[in-house]
Design a protein around this motif. Structure first.
Motif, short mmCIF file in Angstrom:
data_model
loop_
_atom_site.label_atom_id
_atom_site.label_comp_id
_atom_site.label_asym_id
_atom_site.label_seq_id
_atom_site.Cartn_x
_atom_site.Cartn_y
_atom_site.Cartn_z
N VAL A 199 0.85 -1.20 0.00
CA VAL A 199 0.00 0.00 0.00
C VAL A 199 0.88 1.24 0.00
O VAL A 199 1.79 1.36 0.83
CB VAL A 199 -0.94 -0.01 1.23
CG1 VAL A 199 -1.77 1.27 1.28
CG2 VAL A 199 -1.85 -1.23 1.20
N LEU A 246 -1.79 4.89 3.10
CA LEU A 246 -1.72 4.54 4.53
C LEU A 246 -2.02 5.75 5.41
O LEU A 246 -2.69 5.63 6.43
CB LEU A 246 -0.32 3.99 4.87
CG LEU A 246 0.00 2.60 4.31
CD1 LEU A 246 1.46 2.25 4.59
CD2 LEU A 246 -0.92 1.53 4.91
N LEU A 255 -5.58 6.43 5.50
CA LEU A 255 -6.22 5.42 6.36
C LEU A 255 -6.23 5.86 7.81
O LEU A 255 -7.15 5.56 8.57
CB LEU A 255 -5.44 4.11 6.22
CG LEU A 255 -6.06 2.84 6.74
CD1 LEU A 255 -7.23 2.43 5.84
CD2 LEU A 255 -5.03 1.71 6.79
N ALA A 256 -5.18 6.58 8.21
CA ALA A 256 -5.02 6.97 9.62
C ALA A 256 -5.77 8.25 9.97
O ALA A 256 -5.70 8.71 11.11
CB ALA A 256 -3.53 7.14 9.94
N ARG A 257 -6.48 8.82 9.01
CA ARG A 257 -7.29 9.99 9.35
C ARG A 257 -8.39 9.58 10.33
O ARG A 257 -8.94 8.48 10.25
CB ARG A 257 -7.96 10.56 8.10
CG ARG A 257 -7.08 11.48 7.28
CD ARG A 257 -7.91 12.13 6.18
NE ARG A 257 -9.07 12.82 6.71
CZ ARG A 257 -10.11 13.24 5.98
NH1 ARG A 257 -10.12 13.02 4.67
NH2 ARG A 257 -11.14 13.83 6.54
N HIS A 258 -8.72 10.49 11.23
CA HIS A 258 -9.81 10.18 12.15
C HIS A 258 -11.09 9.88 11.36
O HIS A 258 -11.39 10.59 10.41
CB HIS A 258 -10.03 11.35 13.10
CG HIS A 258 -10.77 10.92 14.32
ND1 HIS A 258 -12.10 10.60 14.30
CD2 HIS A 258 -10.35 10.69 15.57
CE1 HIS A 258 -12.47 10.23 15.51
NE2 HIS A 258 -11.43 10.26 16.31
N PRO A 259 -11.81 8.80 11.73
CA PRO A 259 -13.06 8.51 10.99
C PRO A 259 -14.02 9.69 11.03
O PRO A 259 -14.08 10.43 12.01
CB PRO A 259 -13.66 7.30 11.71
CG PRO A 259 -12.82 7.05 12.92
CD PRO A 259 -11.55 7.81 12.77
N PRO A 319 -5.76 -1.36 1.56
CA PRO A 319 -5.86 -2.47 2.51
C PRO A 319 -7.16 -3.26 2.34
O PRO A 319 -8.13 -2.77 1.75
CB PRO A 319 -5.82 -1.78 3.87
CG PRO A 319 -5.15 -0.48 3.62
CD PRO A 319 -5.59 -0.07 2.25
N PRO A 322 -16.47 0.74 6.27
CA PRO A 322 -15.19 1.01 6.91
C PRO A 322 -14.66 2.33 6.37
O PRO A 322 -13.84 2.36 5.45
CB PRO A 322 -14.32 -0.18 6.50
CG PRO A 322 -14.92 -0.70 5.24
CD PRO A 322 -16.38 -0.29 5.24
N VAL A 323 -15.15 3.42 6.97
CA VAL A 323 -14.90 4.78 6.49
C VAL A 323 -13.42 5.00 6.15
O VAL A 323 -13.08 5.55 5.09
CB VAL A 323 -15.35 5.79 7.57
CG1 VAL A 323 -14.94 7.20 7.21
CG2 VAL A 323 -16.85 5.71 7.78
N ASN A 324 -12.53 4.53 7.04
CA ASN A 324 -11.10 4.77 6.82
C ASN A 324 -10.61 4.10 5.54
O ASN A 324 -9.78 4.65 4.83
CB ASN A 324 -10.28 4.25 8.02
CG ASN A 324 -10.71 4.90 9.31
OD1 ASN A 324 -11.85 4.73 9.72
ND2 ASN A 324 -9.82 5.65 9.93
N VAL A 325 -11.10 2.91 5.27
CA VAL A 325 -10.65 2.19 4.07
C VAL A 325 -11.21 2.88 2.82
O VAL A 325 -10.54 2.96 1.79
CB VAL A 325 -11.06 0.70 4.13
CG1 VAL A 325 -10.51 -0.05 2.91
CG2 VAL A 325 -10.55 0.03 5.40
#
Lengths: 383, 383
Positions: free
Chosen positions: A15, A20, A23-27, A199, A244-247
């Motif tokens: 990825v 990545l 992905l780590a942003r706050h939902p 991911p 899965p908001v982050n994905v």
């Protein structure tokens, strides 16, 4: 030294860093305007990647969940289906159809060979009563590295006229040309952790107008995977159930990167990675499990003779932190598999081959001429 | 100023920074020893959080997917089930059961009221032929902020002796005491984006030995959500189908944080947040949608009279970047909902109430006495 893992398995795939970090942003709320704007862009770009105007629906599920959605929305108990079986994922289609009470006719080929489209043609031509409701096939068979001849098979299905064509494109979508609309593919399923450089966590199903017609009369029970509900939600750029908001946010970034690269470049890159890998392995006298003519641009399976597959995987992992996949089911210990789909570059292949040469040397592989693998890969790349 | 969003909705809930950073780790192979070690720890800690020795199975699915798994694995077409319906998620249980051909008897209560356990008791006592196969209930009704009296209901189910008890604990697990083994709850479903302080993407189902017995004879078709397959995989600390590896790694970190806090502290914190929120709203003369006796420690719903719900949400979002949830279905525009579950602190509630006071002032709310809400919340917190 830890934490310098290099993934060369058929999935999850590597990825990119911007994906990545996204992905780590706050939902955020999946019921906000901000999220709908993201989902709108993702829906649009998925259609671009899938080369289709059909709905490409986004499910919170593994690839197998998307496969199940591809069956239960369009078929009824007792429906006759032809299933191509030449690997683990073809067998999974057959098991899944059987679990839902379909009348399954398997058309098998040896694992490592491609399915014989002529057998499908004959069955379809003989079906003058039009009892065959669907032809179900794995495009890129992840367990063996075989790319089945979907284009020819699809032509036979179109000659039949009635049957739907349902395709597992989990490791082909995004790595090989798959013109859904031009070919008229009815149902195509895939997953985020493969060619999408994202991911795992999302499954995708594209659905043709003909498949939506079948949906109207399909009688298998469904709720969570009822695609009609997803279609309605997608029209409003939302998801029916918490995604899965982050994905999804990560996928937005990955799709932008893919657009910047362009479809033709992506497919050409995968062709080059496949050829470089295969030529290197040939130069190292390591037998390829699938023939050149049917090789998948996503995965190369190797069946070494005078050295153990599992030993190669073990040294590659321990000495070089390169993860390769083993064989599945009866191929366990007999082959190893190299994933070269998604976020994989020429450099990764050179690195892989060099490490493989070192591994073979460590294992006392007799016929090794150090450097020939890398040289062969380089020849492909410089063309 | 952008990007200072504060999530006060019932899910996704806020995620701690160490969990977000774990999420951004490069995916690893879900067939590696490293992953199995993580999954082993996650399985172990999920049992701790669920207060059970039962299997707690991890699905790649939304909460609704976990609900579906909780039905199709244990029941057969035509089975008679009692479903408690006093909100959107109770109704979802009923719709889901109907989609799978169960004989659904709804026991309804007005949205905002709790279900009447006495009605269940009477139905169960009258069922001397033991035709009721399951009693299905939403513990914390996310749409209204009502906590149903699961303990009493469960006692009636146990007196019946045959029926399974199947519970939606999506917004209660991790926010309120739910002793699965002590009460003997058969099937309990939940999702990662609620009390678990983890992004969405995973569903959980805990399964009792009695439920596994029912599994043996249950006849609904299943494949992707066949929990027997998940049980077998969990025994080896793997997943049957590709899991969202990143979310699992994030969950590992979140569960460690929850263990460090301790179950009693977690539940006491949620009680305190609920009481502080409710006392503040009362002090501000904003009518609470659920009575104190049935209030959920996860969500508080508010039904303002002289000021518009949607206006409050809009100002809270635009002026203060605080996301609140609206009403669902017929409650759209009539209520707003505050999520205070998961990674939520006293400070968050003080902040929320202060911003709410400012919002009410901006909207010209007549009965506002600035400061009384914050003062009331503080009184609860200093006890």
């Amino acid at each position: 030294m830890d934490n310098k893992q290099m993934l060369m398995i058929p999935g999850p795939t590597p990825v990119p860093e911007p994906v990545l970090l996204a992905l780590a942003r706050h939902p955020i709320s999946h019921r906000s305007d901000e999220y709908s704007a993201i989902m709108g862009e993702v829906n649009h770009n998925l259609k671009w990647l899938h080369q289709t105007e059909n709905d490409v629906l986004v499910l919170t599920a593994s690839g197998t969940g998307a496969m199940e959605a591809g069956i239960i929305n369009f078929l009824s108990p007792g429906d006759r289906v032809l299933v191509g079986c030449n690997g683990k994922f073809g067998e999974r289609w057959a098991d899944l159809c059987a679990a839902f009470g379909l009348e399954v006719e398997k058309i098998t080929a040896q694992w490592g060979k491609s399915i014989d489209t002529e057998q499908f043609r004959a069955k379809l031509a003989a079906d003058t009563d039009k009892t065959i409701k669907a032809v179900i096939i794995t495009h890129s068979e992840t367990s063996t590295g075989v790319l089945n001849d979907l284009e020819t098979l699809n032509r036979h299905v179109k000659e039949h006229g009635k049957a739907l064509i349902i395709v597992d494109a989990v490791t082909s979508l995004g790595s090989v040309h798959l013109p859904i609309d031009r070919w008229g593919l009815d149902v195509v399923v895939s997953g985020s952790q493969k060619g999408y450089m994202t991911p795992p966590g999302l499954g995708f199903v594209s659905v043709s107008p003909k498949a939506w017609e079948a949906y109207q009369t399909a009688k298998l029970p469904r709720f969570y995977l009822d695609l009609g509900v997803y279609k309605k939600a997608a029209a409003n750029n939302i998801n029916p159930f918490t995604p899965p908001v982050n994905v999804v946010v990560a996928l937005q970034v990955a799709l932008r990167m893919m657009q910047a690269e362009g479809l033709d470049s992506i497919f050409a890159r995968h062709q080059r990675l496949m050829k470089a890998t295969r030529e290197a392995l040939k130069a190292l006298s390591l037998p390829l499990f699938a023939a050149d003519e049917v090789a998948s641009p996503a995965i190369t399976a190797v069946a070494p003779i005078s050295v153990e597959s599992e030993q190669i995987r073990s040294v590659m992992q321990q000495r070089f932190n390169i993860a390769l996949a083993g064989g599945q089911d009866h191929l366990k210990g007999k082959i190893f598999r190299i994933g070269h789909l998604g976020f994989v570059s020429d450099r990764d292949i050179l690195c892989l081959i060099a490490a493989l040469e070192a591994t073979l040397q460590e294992l006392g592989y007799e016929s090794l001429v150090p450097g020939v693998g890398v040289a062969a890969a380089l020849r492909v790349m410089s063309h």
